[in-house]
Design an enzyme around this catalytic site. Structure first.
Site, PDB file in Angstrom:
ATOM      1  N   ARG A 285      26.722 -46.422  66.356  1.00  0.00           N
ATOM      2  CA  ARG A 285      25.629 -46.426  67.133  1.00  0.00           C
ATOM      3  C   ARG A 285      25.715 -48.127  67.424  1.00  0.00           C
ATOM      4  NH1 ARG A 285      21.631 -46.852  64.373  1.00  0.00           N
ATOM      5  NH2 ARG A 285      22.433 -45.765  62.578  1.00  0.00           N
TER       6      ARG A 285
ATOM      7  N   TYR B 162      29.792 -41.842  72.197  1.00  0.00           N
ATOM      8  CA  TYR B 162      29.754 -41.795  70.787  1.00  0.00           C
ATOM      9  C   TYR B 162      28.578 -41.167  70.000  1.00  0.00           C
ATOM     10  CZ  TYR B 162      31.167 -41.953  65.885  1.00  0.00           C
ATOM     11  OH  TYR B 162      31.564 -41.656  64.639  1.00  0.00           O
TER      12      TYR B 162
ATOM     13  N   LYS C  73      19.219 -38.881  67.532  1.00  0.00           N
ATOM     14  CA  LYS C  73      18.467 -40.378  67.045  1.00  0.00           C
ATOM     15  C   LYS C  73      17.270 -40.676  68.212  1.00  0.00           C
ATOM     16  CE  LYS C  73      21.092 -40.645  63.687  1.00  0.00           C
ATOM     17  NZ  LYS C  73      20.413 -40.482  62.142  1.00  0.00           N
TER      18      LYS C  73
ATOM     19  N   HIS D 173      13.424 -40.118  59.400  1.00  0.00           N
ATOM     20  CA  HIS D 173      14.997 -40.132  59.132  1.00  0.00           C
ATOM     21  C   HIS D 173      15.211 -39.274  57.709  1.00  0.00           C
ATOM     22  CE1 HIS D 173      19.089 -42.508  59.321  1.00  0.00           C
ATOM     23  NE2 HIS D 173      19.045 -41.209  59.707  1.00  0.00           N
TER      24      HIS D 173
ATOM     25  N   SER E  95      21.388 -44.467  57.475  1.00  0.00           N
ATOM     26  CA  SER E  95      22.609 -43.811  57.554  1.00  0.00           C
ATOM     27  C   SER E  95      23.713 -44.129  56.786  1.00  0.00           C
ATOM     28  CB  SER E  95      23.113 -44.334  59.085  1.00  0.00           C
ATOM     29  OG  SER E  95      22.067 -44.057  60.008  1.00  0.00           O
TER      30      SER E  95
ATOM     31  N   CYS F 227      24.042 -43.156  53.862  1.00  0.00           N
ATOM     32  CA  CYS F 227      23.796 -43.548  52.384  1.00  0.00           C
ATOM     33  C   CYS F 227      23.628 -42.286  51.753  1.00  0.00           C
ATOM     34  CB  CYS F 227      22.461 -44.149  52.497  1.00  0.00           C
ATOM     35  SG  CYS F 227      22.711 -45.985  52.916  1.00  0.00           S
TER      36      CYS F 227
ATOM     37  N   ASP G  25      19.336 -34.831  58.000  1.00  0.00           N
ATOM     38  CA  ASP G  25      18.917 -36.193  58.717  1.00  0.00           C
ATOM     39  C   ASP G  25      17.674 -36.415  59.209  1.00  0.00           C
ATOM     40  OD1 ASP G  25      20.401 -38.636  59.535  1.00  0.00           O
ATOM     41  OD2 ASP G  25      20.559 -37.888  61.480  1.00  0.00           O
TER      42      ASP G  25
ATOM     43  N   ARG H 286      33.421 -38.809  61.675  1.00  0.00           N
ATOM     44  CA  ARG H 286      32.388 -37.584  61.485  1.00  0.00           C
ATOM     45  C   ARG H 286      32.878 -36.380  61.573  1.00  0.00           C
ATOM     46  NH1 ARG H 286      26.896 -39.710  60.379  1.00  0.00           N
ATOM     47  NH2 ARG H 286      27.241 -42.026  60.601  1.00  0.00           N
TER      48      ARG H 286
HETATM   49  O1  SAT Z   1      25.774 -41.851  65.060  1.00  0.00           O
HETATM   50  S1  SAT Z   1      24.432 -41.401  64.465  1.00  0.00           S
HETATM   51  O2  SAT Z   1      23.226 -42.109  64.957  1.00  0.00           O
HETATM   52  O3  SAT Z   1      24.141 -40.013  64.840  1.00  0.00           O
HETATM   53  C1  SAT Z   1      24.707 -41.360  62.955  1.00  0.00           C
HETATM   54  C2  SAT Z   1      23.899 -42.135  62.127  1.00  0.00           C
HETATM   55  O4  SAT Z   1      23.920 -43.310  62.284  1.00  0.00           O
HETATM   56  O5  SAT Z   1      22.969 -41.439  61.285  1.00  0.00           O
HETATM   57 MN    MN Z   2      21.228 -40.569  60.277  1.00  0.00          MN
END
Ligand code: SAT
Ligand code: MN
Length: 597
Positions: A82, A210, A219, A239, A261, A263, A288, A380
């Site tokens: 991100r 991405y 998000k 979140h 994110s 963690c 998430d 990922r």
């Molecule tokens: O790339 S994402 O935003 O979907 C993953 C994350 O940062 O939690």
């Molecule tokens: Mn996340």
């Protein structure tokens, strides 16, 4: 696009929704795709698009004996996470976006991005992707439509959301849908913008391919636009993972937990309790995102708006997360991991020997012992939640699950003890609001620096952070049966930089204490920070191979560290200016006075 072709948008379209048809036509006029394909979410469509992606080199088929239905995608090396500095909240008034968001005037943003989108789909196909965030038919669910020129996005959205005909049917003729527009453009970071228009329920994303930049349901809609809608409509978009923990007696407690994110939300949500916890069961509702609203019985109910997991791959193995390993064994898209000579995937921290030779995440030859990582640290997996062996039977329940505990957890090598229970809701909101966490590879930028990340929502809150915290405080009035709030930290280190708490499955011990507290079963110990486990009737450490010193270190409260922490919290509250909620300032003063006496 000529107007006869625009008319074709309507003819071929599997809907008569006039607002949707007009909007698709307008966006097509701007972006000028060669074709428009309406996605129905069928198996036939999946096969067709997958074959096409393979032919175009967007997906690399993996060894189908070893990983049936799995593919590898390599993103542009400049586009691997991100981009928070290129993410904007576009409200008419800058104050509304607040000091923690980048802001752009909506007119300026539409003009600026309009120039980029102008003709950006020439020679490409525009996919119309209708999707539902939340179970079909649930009153919690929101519909979005993403227009994208990326087949990778379509195939990911298909896993991450309930996509296609079912979403279109749920929308019917309504004009209440999120309008998402995405074009990969030329993947140039200088022409990359992720813009949110909360007042128009619109998202425009340009120049990336991405994850959270482009899977607009995640998000962008479920958190940034979602949090904005939540404030207007009286609910919370968070979140957070959601899990159900069932005791050997068959009592199930649902818990939501916010961590930044990368963690360990996915690991926690799928945790397998250690041997000591025979008969206990953890089941995943979500890993998430949680949408939570007061239910008719006065409790807070949560759904997971997603249908899949977009999880961090490195470090995932049969010890840290066996259920994730099973989840990604089939029908999974991998992004930016390494490829083995026999067509399987590999990443740092995978079980077994490190292979002698690999192809790294950029497609280059890689040899064992190389200084460079074979898989990108933010590589990922995209996997359907139906693959999860411990998926909760409530994961598709339109009413969601009643939440008894909310957990806030940052990644902190010092200061924050293993677990604290807040004195009450306001104090709990204070714990969430003052969360700090060391940054990870999930966003571009420096890794390992502590930043204030209130409720793990810093990059995801779609309006002023001060108003967001006030909304949390205000929610107390509409939830007669408030969940209890906790703060945890799995990441404390000793002076040699070694983690003092083993984490992963052993976090079950902390979770059991939380469940016991929620069910009113164990006595506790008051400290200046909140309630903590008592030395005698607290955490169950039976069968845990950890020294007493390590436990002491993990749970210690060091006053000098807290004095420094309060200073850093002050900087954060100052940033919120007059919108820093009074109740939280008072909590801070109370803590300060407890520290001084
Ligand atoms: O790339 S994402 O935003 O979907 C993953 C994350 O940062 O939690
Ligand atoms: Mn996340």
């Amino acid at each position: 696009m000529a107007s006869t072709q625009v008319a074709a948008v309507g003819e071929k379209a599997p809907t008569k929704n006039p607002t949707l048809l007009a909007w698709v036509a307008k966006m097509a006029q701007m972006t000028q795709p060669d074709n428009i394909v309406w996605c129905d979410g069928s198996e036939e469509e999946k096969k067709r698009l997958t074959d096409q992606a393979v032919k175009e080199g967007i997906l690399i088929p993996l060894n189908q004996q070893k990983r049936p239905g799995c593919y590898l995608h390599r993103s542009n090396p400049n586009d691997v996470a991100r981009v928070e500095h290129l993410t904007f909240i576009c409200t008419p008034n800058k104050t509304e976006a607040g000091p923690t968001n980048n802001w752009m005037d909506p007119d300026e943003a539409y003009t600026k991005l309009g120039q980029l989108f102008d003709g950006s789909m020439k020679g490409r196909t525009m996919y119309v992707v209708p999707y539902a965030m939340g179970p079909i038919g649930s009153p919690f669910t929101k519909i979005g439509v993403e227009l994208t020129d990326s087949v990778y996005v379509v195939l990911n959205m298909r896993i991450m959301a309930r996509m296609g005909k079912q979403a279109l049917d749920m929308l019917g003729d309504s004009d209440d849908f999120n309008r998402g527009l995405h074009s990969t453009g030329d993947v140039n970071p200088d022409r990359r913008y992720i813009c949110h228009f909360p007042h128009d329920n619109t998202i425009w994303s340009f120049g990336s391919g991405y994850g959270g930049n482009v899977l607009l349901g995640k998000k962008c809609l479920a958190l940034r636009i979602g949090s904005f809608l939540g404030r207007e409509e009286g609910w919370l978009a968070e979140h957070m993972l959601i899990l159900g923990v069932t005791s050997p007696k068959g009592e199930t407690t649902y818990v939501a937990a916010a961590f930044p994110s990368a963690c360990g939300k996915t690991n926690f949500a799928m945790m397998i309790p250690p041997a000591e916890y025979k008969g206990w069961k953890i089941e995943t509702v979500g890993d998430d995102i949680a949408w939570m609203r007061p239910g008719p019985d006065g409790r807070l109910y949560a759904i997971n708006p997603e249908a899949g997991y977009f999880g961090v791959v490195p470090g995932t193995n049969y010890k840290t997360n066996p259920n994730a390993m099973e989840t990604i064994a089939k029908d999974t898209l991998f992004t930016n991991v390494a490829l083995t000579p026999d067509g399987d995937v590999w990443w740092e921290g995978k079980d077994g020997e490190v292979p002698e030779e690999l192809t790294d995440w950029q497609g280059r030859p890689w040899k064992k012992g190389s200084a460079e990582k074979a898989a990108h640290p933010n590589s990922r997996f995209t996997a359907p939640m139906s693959n999860n062996p411990v998926l909760s039977p409530k994961a598709n329940d339109p009413m969601g699950v009643p939440i008894s505990a909310i957990i806030f957890g940052g990644r902190r090598s010092n200061t924050v003890p293993l677990v604290i229970q807040a004195f009450n809701w306001t104090h709990g909101v204070f714990l969430g609001a003052t969360m700090g966490s060391e940054t990870t590879a999930a966003a571009t930028g420096k890794v390992g620096v502590v930043r204030r990340d209130p409720m793990a929502m810093l990059p995801f809150c779609g309006y002023h952070m001060g108003d967001y915290l006030q909304h949390w405080l205000d929610m107390q009035k509409s939830i007669p049966q408030l969940p209890k709030i906790f703060q945890v930290n799995w990441f404390r280190q000793d002076k040699n930089g070694k983690f003092v708490w083993p984490g992963f499955g052993e976090n079950m011990r902390v979770l059991e204490w939380i469940v016991n507290r929620v069910q009113g079963r164990v006595p506790t110990q008051e400290t200046l920070l909140g309630w903590v486990p008592r030395a005698d009737q607290g955490l169950n450490l039976n069968g845990l191979d950890i020294s007493t010193e390590a436990v002491t270190e993990a749970t210690s409260i060091k006053e000098d560290e807290w004095k420094a922490e309060l200073k850093s919290q002050e900087v954060f509250f100052e940033q919120l200016g007059t919108k820093a909620p009074e109740a939280l300032m008072l909590q801070r003063k109370l803590l300060m006075s407890r520290l001084e006496t």
